[in-house]
Design a protein around this motif. Structure first.
Motif, PDB file in Angstrom:
ATOM      1  N   THR A  10       0.932  -1.243  -0.080  1.00  0.00           N
ATOM      2  CA  THR A  10       0.080  -0.073   0.029  1.00  0.00           C
ATOM      3  C   THR A  10       0.910   1.240  -0.087  1.00  0.00           C
ATOM      4  N   TYR A  32     -13.353   5.624  -6.713  1.00  0.00           N
ATOM      5  CA  TYR A  32     -13.516   5.168  -5.607  1.00  0.00           C
ATOM      6  C   TYR A  32     -13.015   3.637  -5.858  1.00  0.00           C
ATOM      7  N   ASP A  33     -12.450   3.167  -4.496  1.00  0.00           N
ATOM      8  CA  ASP A  33     -12.096   1.944  -4.637  1.00  0.00           C
ATOM      9  C   ASP A  33     -13.345   0.757  -4.536  1.00  0.00           C
ATOM     10  N   GLU A  34     -13.010  -0.104  -4.268  1.00  0.00           N
ATOM     11  CA  GLU A  34     -14.086  -1.448  -4.356  1.00  0.00           C
ATOM     12  C   GLU A  34     -14.780  -1.408  -2.867  1.00  0.00           C
ATOM     13  N   GLU A  35     -14.241  -0.582  -1.909  1.00  0.00           N
ATOM     14  CA  GLU A  35     -14.859  -0.681  -0.760  1.00  0.00           C
ATOM     15  C   GLU A  35     -15.629   0.661  -0.711  1.00  0.00           C
ATOM     16  N   GLY A  36     -15.630   1.483  -1.547  1.00  0.00           N
ATOM     17  CA  GLY A  36     -16.280   2.941  -1.616  1.00  0.00           C
ATOM     18  C   GLY A  36     -15.458   4.026  -0.947  1.00  0.00           C
ATOM     19  N   SER A  37     -14.410   3.971  -0.661  1.00  0.00           N
ATOM     20  CA  SER A  37     -13.313   4.919  -0.272  1.00  0.00           C
ATOM     21  C   SER A  37     -12.741   5.794  -1.259  1.00  0.00           C
ATOM     22  N   ASN A  59     -10.186   7.732  -3.868  1.00  0.00           N
ATOM     23  CA  ASN A  59      -8.732   7.826  -4.012  1.00  0.00           C
ATOM     24  C   ASN A  59      -8.527   9.177  -4.650  1.00  0.00           C
TER      25      ASN A  59
END
Length: 117
Positions: free
Chosen positions: A29, A98-103, A105
């Motif tokens: 990460t 947005y990433d897969e979890e909805g956060s 970027n």
């Protein structure tokens, strides 16, 4: 096993190699070290090439940006000079996806020069 081998254990012309085995799944990460603030706005006027931000929410971008930084760039903005070094702590960010979890970027953007106060 994980070990740290320093110069007190090794001679000057030697190297140390450490091997690590773990049954855990590892991942990579990257973090910029910046955190989102409560400020947000919409770029309402940009140059044709998109490199100059003229307005945020219909107001002069320099005024809005200066307010968002707590007027930390006041002198530089008044003088219409290079603010790149001072603005390093106050980057702008946009959310391209947005990433897969909805956060969100963030794509970080740094002010270089403020003009037209």
């Amino acid at each position: 096993y994980c070990g740290i081998v320093g110069p007190s254990v090794l001679g000057l012309r030697q190297i140390g190699i450490t091997l690590v085995w773990t049954p855990l799944q590892l991942f990579f990460t990257m973090n910029s070290g910046y955190f989102p603030s409560s400020w947000s706005g919409i770029a309402t006027k940009v140059s044709a090439g998109g490199y100059r931000l003229a307005e945020i929410d219909g107001a002069p971008a320099a005024d809005v940006y200066n307010r968002w930084t707590g007027y930390a760039l006041g002198k530089e903005i008044d003088d219409a000079t290079d603010v790149e070094a001072a603005a390093t702590k106050y980057v702008l960010g946009k959310v391209p996806y947005y990433d897969e979890e909805g956060s969100p970027n963030f794509l970080l953007l740094q002010a270089k020069r403020i003009e037209g106060m």
